[in-house]
Scaffold this active site. Structure first.
Site, PDB file in Angstrom:
ATOM      1  N   THR A   4      64.136  43.324  19.084  1.00 52.55           N
ATOM      2  CA  THR A   4      63.746  42.905  20.417  1.00 52.55           C
ATOM      3  C   THR A   4      64.598  43.730  21.361  1.00 52.55           C
ATOM      4  O   THR A   4      65.572  44.341  20.940  1.00 52.55           O
ATOM      5  CB  THR A   4      64.060  41.400  20.553  1.00 52.55           C
ATOM      6  OG1 THR A   4      63.340  40.730  19.543  1.00 52.55           O
ATOM      7  CG2 THR A   4      63.706  40.824  21.899  1.00 52.55           C
TER       8      THR A   4
ATOM      9  N   SER B 172      59.581  31.099  20.321  1.00 50.32           N
ATOM     10  CA  SER B 172      60.466  32.252  20.503  1.00 50.32           C
ATOM     11  C   SER B 172      61.864  31.794  20.873  1.00 50.32           C
ATOM     12  O   SER B 172      62.062  30.671  21.332  1.00 50.32           O
ATOM     13  CB  SER B 172      59.906  33.134  21.621  1.00 50.32           C
ATOM     14  OG  SER B 172      60.807  34.175  21.920  1.00 50.32           O
TER      15      SER B 172
ATOM     16  N   GLY C  46      66.814  37.640  17.607  1.00 48.55           N
ATOM     17  CA  GLY C  46      66.226  36.461  16.960  1.00 48.55           C
ATOM     18  C   GLY C  46      66.883  35.201  17.491  1.00 48.55           C
ATOM     19  O   GLY C  46      67.119  35.064  18.688  1.00 48.55           O
TER      20      GLY C  46
HETATM   21  O1  DON Z   1      60.773  35.885  19.826  1.00 48.26           O
HETATM   22  C1  DON Z   1      61.706  35.752  19.059  1.00 48.26           C
HETATM   23  O2  DON Z   1      62.511  34.861  19.144  1.00 48.26           O
HETATM   24  C2  DON Z   1      61.916  36.788  17.957  1.00 48.26           C
HETATM   25  N1  DON Z   1      60.686  37.391  17.579  1.00 48.26           N
HETATM   26  C3  DON Z   1      62.903  37.780  18.411  1.00 48.26           C
HETATM   27  C4  DON Z   1      63.253  38.754  17.324  1.00 48.26           C
HETATM   28  C5  DON Z   1      64.476  39.513  17.633  1.00 48.26           C
HETATM   29  O3  DON Z   1      65.120  39.288  18.614  1.00 48.26           O
HETATM   30  C6  DON Z   1      64.895  40.507  16.665  1.00 48.26           C
HETATM   31  N2  DON Z   1      65.877  41.363  17.260  1.00 48.26           N
HETATM   32  N3  DON Z   1      66.839  41.808  17.260  1.00 48.26           N
END
Ligand code: DON
Length: 554
Positions: free
Chosen positions: A367, A438, A460
């Site tokens: 992300t 999310s 995440g």
């Molecule tokens: O929307 C969410 O919470 C996840 N799909 C985010 C994933 C994420 O941040 C991975 N990154 N570093």
């Protein structure tokens, strides 16, 4: 800790966190600021501001540019959340989260073992989200905002260390499709990328050109939609044309909380970010954190206990509001008071004791966030994602863009909540057209009606806790913004019942272990942030150097 002393101390401390951390100072500017992981995209944003675009124009341009220059997470094949704070107006949230294809239901993924194929793809929301933001707030023509991304894809850009290393690592992994290797591999993947190599993306350039000239609909209908559906079909995935036709970005009320006189605005469901951040701050408001000290074992323990409780509520109650009734009490001060009754400052509360009837059984990621401000004081806090790093690692053949694997954000196996962190509770089970829960947490903090802080992060479930750490560092521990971003973070998510930390101080780790924490060491987040000096009004942009990043101001 005073701001000045804090900066020095934290920069010194930051050097010891890990190789990716480096000493930096915030970039200070008066007329505009763009902070994001990609230096090229930050420059695109500032160029848009300089030619008269506002913060939303710059954000749309940055989002398209990062779909080229930060392919791990920048995207047109994913989704996200944009918070816009118009000068003197109420913050607005634009939800452009992916949706479940109509062919999916709660059992579709119960036996899934790989998330790197066409089946894992949620209906992409980014192009509709950027369209929504542009229509509501933008000043410059759409075409001018997409054009810089077309140029970057056509002419290429030079790979920095972070992107070259990341591509080399992910091109070796199993899963995804051959097109991913063809498009992103050096010579089709025969050779590893070196720093300074040029990555050009001719197919993506054509795709972006169509979106630039024909508008956002070109992504969801016509030749580009045909390429997307052909790719999905090749992997027996679930998206169909009517899913694309029906996709809508949605404007929603933000979640608002008040913490020690500061107004906090975060995203509402389907992100859990706003509720959890407000709930954790409500709990922490009952303690004098400043007196307890930023790095004392008691503070670190208390914050972990607060995180643990909020993540238990997240699993119990939060999902897409169109499908799940989310109780109003989650962000009340009374509920926070009830939650902290069980906190013992001397020892951990086992996560299992907070399960409240949820049966608990035994049994990665990418992300990116950017923060933007313009000369008029309009601000954007945007987090968007492909879910894991490079998403599904499936590139749409002929269209050159990566598809998300966001279906993995749903609770995958109904009824199965595990000690390892799998959640199987009802609010976030898959249903046709539903948005997956999310953790993305783009936020604004205001003081006395004036914007003070713009922040957010990838990571995440760690996202919410990274944002909490940055907010506490600024509001309670009075660090300057760069110190607040650099400072070591921590993460607890209820299950697994462990505390992930960035700090290396053995005494602190021993003290936390003595309270009953199982400590793991892990790098966390990438929080590109802006602090607005309440006295001068100057913008202080702090790029997070855990990956790459640039704060570009003018
Ligand atoms: O929307 C969410 O919470 C996840 N799909 C985010 C994933 C994420 O941040 C991975 N990154 N570093």
């Amino acid at each position: 800790m005073s701001r000045m002393f804090g900066t020095l101390a934290i920069i010194l401390l930051a050097v010891s966190i890990g190789p990716a951390q480096e000493a930096r100072t915030a970039t200070v500017a008066k007329n505009g600021m763009v902070v994001c992981v990609s230096p090229e995209a930050a420059d695109v944003g500032v160029a848009i501001l300089k030619k008269g675009g506002n913060a939303t124009d710059a954000s749309v341009a940055v989002a398209f540019a990062m779909a080229v220059t930060h392919p791990a997470a920048g995207n047109i094949g994913g989704g996200g959340f944009m918070m816009v704070a118009p000068k003197n107006g109420k913050p607005v949230m634009i939800d452009y989260r992916e949706t479940a294809p109509k062919l999916c239901d709660k059992d579709t993924f119960a036996k899934t073992t790989s998330w790197f194929d066409q089946k894992a793809v949620g209906v992409p929301g980014t192009v509709r989200g950027l369209e929504f933001a542009h229509k509501k707030f933008g000043k410059l023509p759409w075409r001018e905002l997409v054009e810089p991304a077309v140029k970057l894809a056509e002419e290429g850009f030079l790979l920095n260390k972070s992107t070259a290393n990341s591509l080399n690592e992910y091109l070796k992994k199993p899963g995804g499709n051959e097109e991913f290797k063809r498009v992103f591999g050096k010579d089709g993947g025969k050779e590893p990328w070196k720093i300074g190599d040029r990555l050009t993306q001719p197919d993506l350039a054509k795709t972006l050109k169509l979106i630039s000239e024909k508008g956002p609909d070109a992504f969801y209908t016509g030749p580009l939609a045909e390429l997307l559906l052909a790719e999905i079909k090749a992997g027996e995935g679930y998206i169909r044309q009517d899913d694309l036709n029906d996709y809508k970005a949605v404007e929603r009320e933000t979640i608002k909380g008040v913490y020690r006189g500061f107004d906090i605005f975060g995203p509402s469901p389907p992100s859990s970010g706003g509720i959890c951040i407000v709930q954790m701050l409500n709990m922490l408001e009952n303690y004098d954190l400043k007196k307890m000290g930023a790095d004392s074992a008691d503070t670190r323990h208390l914050i972990a206990e607060v995180m643990r409780r909020s993540f238990a509520d997240r699993a119990k109650y939060i999902g897409d509001p169109a499908f799940t009734k989310i109780p109003d009490f989650l962000t009340t001060k009374e509920h926070a008071k009830k939650l902290i009754e069980s906190i013992d400052l001397k020892k951990v509360t086992p996560s299992e004791s907070l399960a409240d009837g949820i049966p608990i059984q035994d049994e990665a990621k990418s992300t990116t966030h950017f923060s933007v401000m313009d000369a008029d004081g309009n601000a954007v806090s945007n987090t968007y994602t492909l879910e894991e790093t490079y998403g599904s690692r499936v590139v749409v053949r002929g269209a050159g863009y990566i598809l998300n694997n966001e279906m993995g954000d749903f609770n995958r196996v109904p009824g199965v909540t595990t000690r390892k962190g799998g959640v199987g509770t009802a609010p976030n089970l898959v249903a046709p057209g539903k948005r997956m829960l999310s953790s993305q947490t783009p936020v604004f903090v205001f003081k006395d009606g004036k914007l003070l802080l713009v922040t957010g992060s990838p990571g995440g479930r760690t996202i919410i806790n990274t944002v909490l750490c940055v907010v506490l560092n600024v509001l309670d521990f009075e660090m300057d913004i760069q110190a607040a971003v650099n400072a070591p973070r921590q993460h607890h998510q209820w299950f697994p019942d462990q505390l992930a930390v960035e700090f290396t101080d053995q005494k602190l780790i021993d003290e936390l272990t003595a309270k009953g924490h199982k400590i793991v060491k892990r790098r966390q987040g990438d929080a590109h942030s802006i602090w607005i000096d309440p006295k001068t009004g100057l913008y202080h942009g702090a790029a997070d150097s855990r990956l790459a990043g640039k704060a570009a101001g003018y």
